[in-house]
Design an enzyme around this catalytic site. Sequence first.
Site, PDB file in Angstrom:
ATOM      1  N   LYS A  96       0.876  -1.463  -0.029  1.00  0.00           N
ATOM      2  CA  LYS A  96      -0.107  -0.133   0.009  1.00  0.00           C
ATOM      3  C   LYS A  96       0.761   1.216  -0.089  1.00  0.00           C
ATOM      4  O   LYS A  96       0.448   2.394  -0.348  1.00  0.00           O
ATOM      5  CB  LYS A  96      -0.903  -0.054   1.038  1.00  0.00           C
ATOM      6  CG  LYS A  96      -0.294   0.132   2.588  1.00  0.00           C
ATOM      7  CD  LYS A  96      -1.366   0.158   3.695  1.00  0.00           C
ATOM      8  CE  LYS A  96      -0.866   0.356   5.019  1.00  0.00           C
ATOM      9  NZ  LYS A  96      -0.459   1.622   5.422  1.00  0.00           N
ATOM     10  N   ASP A  97       2.161   1.141   0.428  1.00  0.00           N
ATOM     11  CA  ASP A  97       3.039   2.372   0.217  1.00  0.00           C
ATOM     12  C   ASP A  97       3.817   2.647  -1.016  1.00  0.00           C
ATOM     13  O   ASP A  97       4.492   3.717  -1.207  1.00  0.00           O
ATOM     14  CB  ASP A  97       4.195   2.217   1.423  1.00  0.00           C
ATOM     15  CG  ASP A  97       3.727   2.143   2.739  1.00  0.00           C
ATOM     16  OD1 ASP A  97       2.578   2.885   3.039  1.00  0.00           O
ATOM     17  OD2 ASP A  97       4.315   1.605   3.574  1.00  0.00           O
ATOM     18  N   ARG A 130       3.212   5.362  16.812  1.00  0.00           N
ATOM     19  CA  ARG A 130       1.783   5.708  16.934  1.00  0.00           C
ATOM     20  C   ARG A 130       1.120   5.054  18.289  1.00  0.00           C
ATOM     21  O   ARG A 130       0.191   5.835  18.963  1.00  0.00           O
ATOM     22  CB  ARG A 130       1.301   5.263  15.785  1.00  0.00           C
ATOM     23  CG  ARG A 130       1.538   5.701  14.504  1.00  0.00           C
ATOM     24  CD  ARG A 130       0.761   5.133  12.881  1.00  0.00           C
ATOM     25  NE  ARG A 130       1.411   5.698  11.967  1.00  0.00           N
ATOM     26  CZ  ARG A 130       0.984   5.906  10.932  1.00  0.00           C
ATOM     27  NH1 ARG A 130      -0.357   5.589  10.549  1.00  0.00           N
ATOM     28  NH2 ARG A 130       1.386   6.471   9.787  1.00  0.00           N
ATOM     29  N   ARG A 133      -7.955   8.156   3.366  1.00  0.00           N
ATOM     30  CA  ARG A 133      -8.950   7.195   3.286  1.00  0.00           C
ATOM     31  C   ARG A 133      -9.905   6.806   4.486  1.00  0.00           C
ATOM     32  O   ARG A 133     -11.119   6.607   4.468  1.00  0.00           O
ATOM     33  CB  ARG A 133      -8.236   5.807   2.644  1.00  0.00           C
ATOM     34  CG  ARG A 133      -9.118   4.572   2.453  1.00  0.00           C
ATOM     35  CD  ARG A 133      -8.318   3.305   2.160  1.00  0.00           C
ATOM     36  NE  ARG A 133      -7.293   3.210   3.197  1.00  0.00           N
ATOM     37  CZ  ARG A 133      -7.792   2.300   4.338  1.00  0.00           C
ATOM     38  NH1 ARG A 133      -8.974   2.136   4.822  1.00  0.00           N
ATOM     39  NH2 ARG A 133      -6.608   2.073   5.470  1.00  0.00           N
ATOM     40  N   ARG A 134      -8.809   6.745   5.573  1.00  0.00           N
ATOM     41  CA  ARG A 134      -9.662   6.388   6.886  1.00  0.00           C
ATOM     42  C   ARG A 134     -10.698   7.459   7.229  1.00  0.00           C
ATOM     43  O   ARG A 134     -11.394   7.319   7.912  1.00  0.00           O
ATOM     44  CB  ARG A 134      -8.419   6.040   7.963  1.00  0.00           C
ATOM     45  CG  ARG A 134      -7.783   4.541   7.561  1.00  0.00           C
ATOM     46  CD  ARG A 134      -6.766   4.198   8.637  1.00  0.00           C
ATOM     47  NE  ARG A 134      -6.108   3.057   8.228  1.00  0.00           N
ATOM     48  CZ  ARG A 134      -4.978   2.614   8.478  1.00  0.00           C
ATOM     49  NH1 ARG A 134      -3.960   3.671   8.798  1.00  0.00           N
ATOM     50  NH2 ARG A 134      -4.393   1.446   8.220  1.00  0.00           N
ATOM     51  N   CYS A 143      -1.874  10.004  -2.016  1.00  0.00           N
ATOM     52  CA  CYS A 143      -2.045  10.202  -0.709  1.00  0.00           C
ATOM     53  C   CYS A 143      -3.283  11.179  -0.685  1.00  0.00           C
ATOM     54  O   CYS A 143      -3.806  11.388   0.613  1.00  0.00           O
ATOM     55  CB  CYS A 143      -0.748  10.702   0.265  1.00  0.00           C
ATOM     56  SG  CYS A 143       0.257   8.997   0.535  1.00  0.00           S
ATOM     57  N   ARG A 192       1.305  10.537  12.721  1.00  0.00           N
ATOM     58  CA  ARG A 192       2.322  10.153  11.899  1.00  0.00           C
ATOM     59  C   ARG A 192       3.338   9.172  12.487  1.00  0.00           C
ATOM     60  O   ARG A 192       3.194   9.256  13.892  1.00  0.00           O
ATOM     61  CB  ARG A 192       2.933  11.235  11.268  1.00  0.00           C
ATOM     62  CG  ARG A 192       2.140  11.813  10.008  1.00  0.00           C
ATOM     63  CD  ARG A 192       2.164  11.140   8.604  1.00  0.00           C
ATOM     64  NE  ARG A 192       3.491  10.391   8.308  1.00  0.00           N
ATOM     65  CZ  ARG A 192       4.313  10.959   8.075  1.00  0.00           C
ATOM     66  NH1 ARG A 192       4.386  12.188   7.621  1.00  0.00           N
ATOM     67  NH2 ARG A 192       5.551  10.372   7.461  1.00  0.00           N
TER      68      ARG A 192
END
Length: 318
Positions: free
Chosen positions: A87-88, A159, A135-136, A246, A153
Amino acid sequence: MQSNASIVTPVVIATRESRLALWQAEHVRDRLQQELGLPTELLGMTTRGDQILDRSLSKVGGKGLFVKELEVAMEAGQAQMAVHSLKDVPMELPEGFVLVAILEREDPRDAFVSNRYASLAELPQGACVGTSSLRRVVQLKALRPDLRIEPLRGNLDTRLRKLDEGGYDAIVLAAAGLKRLGLGARIRATFDAEAMIPAAGQGALGLEIRADAQTLGQVVATLSHQPTWLATHAERAVSRALGGSCSVPLAAHAVWLADGRMQLDVALGHAAQPEQPLLKARLSAAVTTTEAAEALGREAAERLVAAGGAAYLAAQPA
């Protein structure tokens, strides 16, 4: 085990130095050695994406910041491979680089992590939830418009530390990373993948090499998991067709149905006004080739545009 005498060894894997990135690189190293007989070493690197923590990725160049330095190391011959959370990985790789394998996917869902609350539904009115993923953000707003979404971040451990220090009532993370690091106990609930559609490629690992390393590519490709390869190519095709980055709140997730067909769920939010309704579509098709998977992804993208997506895509985050 086949002979790989024509491949220069040890195969050096360039990797970010976060705990999760190292776990992923070590996992691939072990498979290269045990299944393919390739001596393998790791080259730890710090990327710009790891260094810039005070701004969202959408404002500083996108997720490509996590892979550029690794590609530079491959270009210079310091490394022969990079392992990425898929996904990155940008939808378009720089000329001269290819994804040769995608490994079997871990849990693709998003995880609800909190020290005080068992689920999103239990959060009090106006609770603070941490995530820097657009997205979230748009999907959380669709589920709970009252929530206060704040940026978050840093690597996974950072996190979790910010949550533990009391900065948030809850945070949302990829379930795959938590499980890979043995932190599954931190997951209070997993979001249903239809209510919180994952990011394209979420939970899968992609192996990138130089395009001219053809012998290495042919050998490493044998590690690829074909159902995951096809599913993630469909997902990534959605994002590629919509200029995904992004700065686009886009979700795409493919699953295999009992009848052998692929089902693809997609959602697009409004970057500048996350409270706007989500645009969603669901398609299914018989998929046996990469080309068919990507065609399904492009069709899903067209559905989103037809539903009003062009105006959403024109919006930029504040």
